[in-house]
Scaffold this active site. Structure first.
Site, PDB file in Angstrom:
ATOM      1  CD  GLU A 117      -2.542   1.527   2.549  1.00  0.00           C
ATOM      2  OE1 GLU A 117      -3.261   2.543   2.633  1.00  0.00           O
ATOM      3  OE2 GLU A 117      -2.444   0.679   3.452  1.00  0.00           O
ATOM      4  CG  ASP A 182       7.954   8.537  15.007  1.00  0.00           C
ATOM      5  OD1 ASP A 182       8.965   9.200  14.714  1.00  0.00           O
ATOM      6  OD2 ASP A 182       6.816   9.026  15.082  1.00  0.00           O
ATOM      7  CG  ASP A 184       8.097  13.902  17.162  1.00  0.00           C
ATOM      8  OD1 ASP A 184       8.661  14.961  17.504  1.00  0.00           O
ATOM      9  OD2 ASP A 184       7.127  13.861  16.375  1.00  0.00           O
TER      10      ASP A 184
END
Length: 491
Positions: A117, A182, A184
């Protein structure tokens, strides 16, 4: 099947409108985007010269009829998210072939890529999901038509994502995807003193550097993963893509377990101790502490100076176990006009050894100091990104719309040298192409001919492209024995 509402990765600043399938003609008519699927196009383009290494200066003309060179001169002062800037970037600098090889795990087209996808964020903030492509050339052509501000990568499904509504209920499901992490910097706002929110500098970037060191070694030594791609998010963080086949095959339960393995700093409020570890320390925690101990002195005590003010000092005292020692420290610090965090950290041991407290237990004090070091240095990961197989993550080499910086790979062997301020912006790269002078090579017969040089090689993006290419080649080399083994089982 209703479209799943997905928030782009942690570096996204806006809420995107989720648009199902290819129904964009009525949504973005102002951009006059004509969308069509090209799954049936010839596969012959797979064996053309590598599009990553082709000089595109005459390959594309913009809507005004200008060549790329002329167009670049017109857009050097444009916004990094300007559609014309992005179109130049996608047509000339994005490494399409290497992206295909990375996600396909083979030189020849396979369902690893065809059932993958892709999701696009369009310039009108529409969010287009469930796109899929048989080859990198068909993906490239659609991106040039849609000209998104960025795009994201999702899992490999049991069938083509575009066909999911025609499948029997329950048969369309994600099969595999890279294990992702991730980091951040907004998750460090309560402890970083130099910047906050979307602002970053080289001082607070060290939080990301420390996190990469800890996570990378744990993934390799504790889980046995080898193919880990670290990518700068374009503004204030970094992403890890664990690409080993055994990582891609992990189900959600195993992903949650791995995410939990890295959860050490817990608790949302500023008050209270956020690291409370059992003793003896787990080998991973012990190793992490040993990695981070020196970084704590330099990156935290010196650069962040988090305990300088009276309020900050009280936070430090909250994390210490002995009341008498705290009173002695508070008295010493109150009598000093200015005392740095480094000095205050040294004061803890010096006063404890001086007998200022009759109740302090050295072993307990040491353990609390270890917890403090980890609270201020240990990775603070967005665990939700890692837990779910169907999570989408921003593609490497896209452009961050807020900063204009390219999401480039990070060389983990030189992670201490990485500086986000040195990452090229898309406008800078186009300027480098515009200013590049083609060298002249003399042939033996005396005729002058210009050598063929790709646009990537004309820019400061080349080292990052080369780093990515080497990573992809190592991954493909590792996949070959697995593919041969699968073929052998067929006979």
């Amino acid at each position: 099947m209703a479209p799943h509402k997905t928030t782009p990765d942690g570096d996204g600043d806006d809420t995107m409108q989720d648009i199902d399938d290819m129904q964009v003609d009525s949504v973005v008519t102002d951009e006059k985007i004509a969308v069509k699927n090209e799954d049936e196009e010839e596969l012959e383009h797979m064996f053309d010269d590598d599009l990553d290494m082709v000089d595109g200066s005459s390959a594309y003309k913009n809507s005004g009829g200008k060549t790329n060179a002329a167009a670049i001169s017109d857009i050097l002062s444009a916004s990094p998210s300007d559609p014309e800037v992005m179109l130049q970037f996608y047509s000339r600098l994005f490494p399409w072939r290497q992206l295909f090889r990375w996600l396909n795990h083979s030189e020849l087209p396979s369902t690893d890529f065809a059932n993958r996808e892709f999701a696009f964020t369009l310039h009108n903030e529409a969010y287009l999901r469930y796109q899929c492509y048989p080859t990198f050339e068909t993906l490239r052509r659609d991106v040039l038509k849609l000209n998104p501000s960025r795009f994201e990568i999702g899992p490999v499904y049991s069938a083509r994502p575009r066909d999911r509504k025609q499948l029997p209920k329950g048969s369309f499901k994600p099969l595999e995807k890279e294990l992702v992490f991730d980091i951040d910097l907004t998750d460090y706002d309560e402890i970083r003193t130099c910047c906050s929110k979307t602002k970053i500098c080289i001082k607070c970037w060290q939080f990301v550097t420390m996190a990469i060191k800890v996570v990378d070694v744990a993934l390799r030594d504790d889980f046995g993963f080898e193919h880990i791609l670290w990518v700068y998010s374009g503004r204030r963080g970094a992403h890890a893509w664990v690409c080993d086949k055994k990582a891609r095959k992990l189900d959600d339960a195993k992903r949650r377990a791995i995410a939990a393995y890295f959860e050490v700093v817990k608790g949302g409020s500023q008050s209270g101790k956020k690291v409370n570890l059992d003793r003896p320390l787990h080998p991973h925690i012990r190793r992490s502490h040993d990695i981070l101990r020196d970084d704590f002195k330099r990156n935290i005590l010196e650069d962040q100076d988090p305990f300088r003010t009276e309020k900050q000092s009280e936070r430090l005292l909250q994390l210490l176990p002995d009341r008498q020692l705290n009173d002695a420290l508070r008295e010493k610090w109150d009598s000093t006009i200015e005392r740095s965090s480094s000095d205050k950290w040294k004061d803890i041991d010096s006063l404890a050894e001086s007998g200022a407290s009759k109740t302090v237990i050295p072993k307990v004090l040491l353990e609390h100091k270890q917890d403090i070091i980890l609270e201020y240095t240990y990775p603070r990961l967005d665990a939700e990104v890692s837990k779910h197989l169907n999570h989408l993550l921003k593609s490497p080499f896209v452009v961050h719309p807020g900063t204009g910086k390219v999401c480039v790979p990070i060389d983990v062997s030189k992670v201490d040298e990485f500086d986000p301020d040195d990452v090229p912006t898309v406008v800078q790269l186009l300027k480098e192409i515009d200013q590049w002078k083609n060298p002249v090579k003399k042939e033996e017969d005396g005729d002058n001919t210009t050598s063929r040089v790709s646009d990537i090689e004309k820019t400061s993006l080349k080292p990052y492209h080369d780093l990515f290419s080497r990573f992809v080649q190592r991954l493909l080399n590792a996949e070959k024995p697995l593919q041969i083994k699968v073929e052998d089982t067929k006979y």
